[in-house]
Design an enzyme around this catalytic site. Structure first.
Site, PDB file in Angstrom:
ATOM      1  CG  ASN A  74      -1.705   1.270   1.376  1.00 15.52           C
ATOM      2  OD1 ASN A  74      -1.746   2.084   0.452  1.00 15.52           O
ATOM      3  ND2 ASN A  74      -2.346   1.457   2.519  1.00 15.52           N
ATOM      4  CE  LYS A 123      -0.041   3.248   4.747  1.00 17.36           C
ATOM      5  NZ  LYS A 123       0.085   3.349   6.209  1.00 17.36           N
ATOM      6  CG  HIS A 176      -5.706   2.152   5.234  1.00 16.55           C
ATOM      7  ND1 HIS A 176      -5.240   3.052   6.165  1.00 16.55           N
ATOM      8  CD2 HIS A 176      -4.729   1.238   5.049  1.00 16.55           C
ATOM      9  CE1 HIS A 176      -4.017   2.686   6.520  1.00 16.55           C
ATOM     10  NE2 HIS A 176      -3.674   1.596   5.866  1.00 16.55           N
ATOM     11  CD  GLU A 234      -2.673   5.585   6.730  1.00 15.65           C
ATOM     12  OE1 GLU A 234      -2.685   5.621   5.480  1.00 15.65           O
ATOM     13  OE2 GLU A 234      -1.755   5.043   7.380  1.00 15.65           O
ATOM     14  CD  GLU A 262      -3.432  -2.287   7.253  1.00 14.57           C
ATOM     15  OE1 GLU A 262      -2.389  -2.629   6.676  1.00 14.57           O
ATOM     16  OE2 GLU A 262      -3.938  -1.163   7.121  1.00 14.57           O
ATOM     17  N   GLY A 265       2.828   2.148  10.783  1.00  9.57           N
ATOM     18  CA  GLY A 265       3.825   3.210  10.641  1.00  9.57           C
ATOM     19  C   GLY A 265       4.585   3.511  11.927  1.00  9.57           C
ATOM     20  CB  SER A 276       5.408  -2.085  11.852  1.00  6.06           C
ATOM     21  OG  SER A 276       5.037  -0.764  12.189  1.00  6.06           O
TER      22      SER A 276
END
Ligand code: 13P
Length: 241
Positions: A9, A11, A96, A98, A165, A171, A204
């Site tokens: 991904n 992003k 996702h 985010e 996730e 991250g 991660s």
């Protein structure tokens, strides 16, 4: 047999030139990757057309990072299913964290996007996961079961990938213990009618922890953020032991 899917991904990273440079280096590094592994790059919309031409005939599949639920319409800034299928996109990430956190994505809009993806023959990668405070409050199971219940209304489980996730692992370098990821993914599987849905772990994932992650019995792949931006790193993840 459940399918193994390793997806990057990207992003909001990489211009078209940068994406093509990645592909050029990455392609040859996965020539000998085990045939049973599906390799997917979920790239920004602006790179997908050029990448698709470049990847033609290769085994690397393309994914988008969002899809609108209408086929066309007055929805400034959105992208519709036919725009993705026309250029050879196969997968699309939906829900996702985010997008849920920064762009007002709700379980209801996630559900609409999942249905739209399937209607257009795209394979959705549905992301679910708890925040740090939800985990600390002992709410992980409840949060995930609720997300699945709401997101999967009328969704065809024969054309679906799920990514677990945990938000606190994204991250941060703070990977979820592989045995704990395995436990939660087992719980996700229990909620499904189709027990063969591929379920990935994301958060991660790096070349140095992928072997441990992929050893787990319930984990069918990975959704990789940061480490998918570098062709050598992502290739070593895809080529795990
Ligand atoms: P990182 O691998 O950078 O933690 O990101 C995970 C992710 O959000 C993939 O969708």
């Amino acid at each position: 047999m459940r399918k193994i899917i390793i997806a990057g991904n990207w992003k909001m990273y990489k211009t078209q030139a940068e994406a093509l440079e990645f592909v050029q280096t990455f392609k040859s590094k996965v020539d000998n990757t085990n045939e049973s592994r599906e390799i997917v790059l979920c790239a920004p919309f602006t790179t997908l057309g050029a990448m698709s031409k470049n990847l033609h005939g290769s085994r690397i599949r393309l994914g988008a990072q969002n899809i609108h639920w209408e086929d066309a319409g007055a929805y400034t800034g959105e992208i519709a299913g036919p725009m993705l299928t026309e250029i050879g996109v196969n997968y699309v990430i939906i829900g996702h964290s985010e997008r849920r956190q920064y762009f007002g994505e709700t379980d209801e809009t996630v559900n609409l996007r999942l249905l739209a993806a399937q209607k257009h023959g795209l394979i959705p990668i549905l992301c679910v996961g708890e925040s740090k405070s939800q985990r600390d409050a002992g709410e992980t199971e409840k949060i995930i079961i609720n997300q699945l219940k709401r997101d999967l209304v009328d969704v065809d489980q024969n054309n679906l990938v799920i990514a677990y996730e945990p938000i606190w692992a994204i991250g941060t370098g703070d990977t979820c213990e592989s045995t704990e990821a395995n436990r939660v993914i087992g719980l996700i599987r229990e909620q499904l009618t189709n027990k063969n849905v591929p379920i990935q772990y994301g958060g991660s994932v790096k070349p140095n922890n992928i072997d441990e992650i992929m050893k787990q019995s319930e984990i069918d792949g990975a959704l990789v953020g940061g480490a998918s931006l570098d062709p050598a790193d992502f290739a070593s993840i895809v080529n795990y032991q």
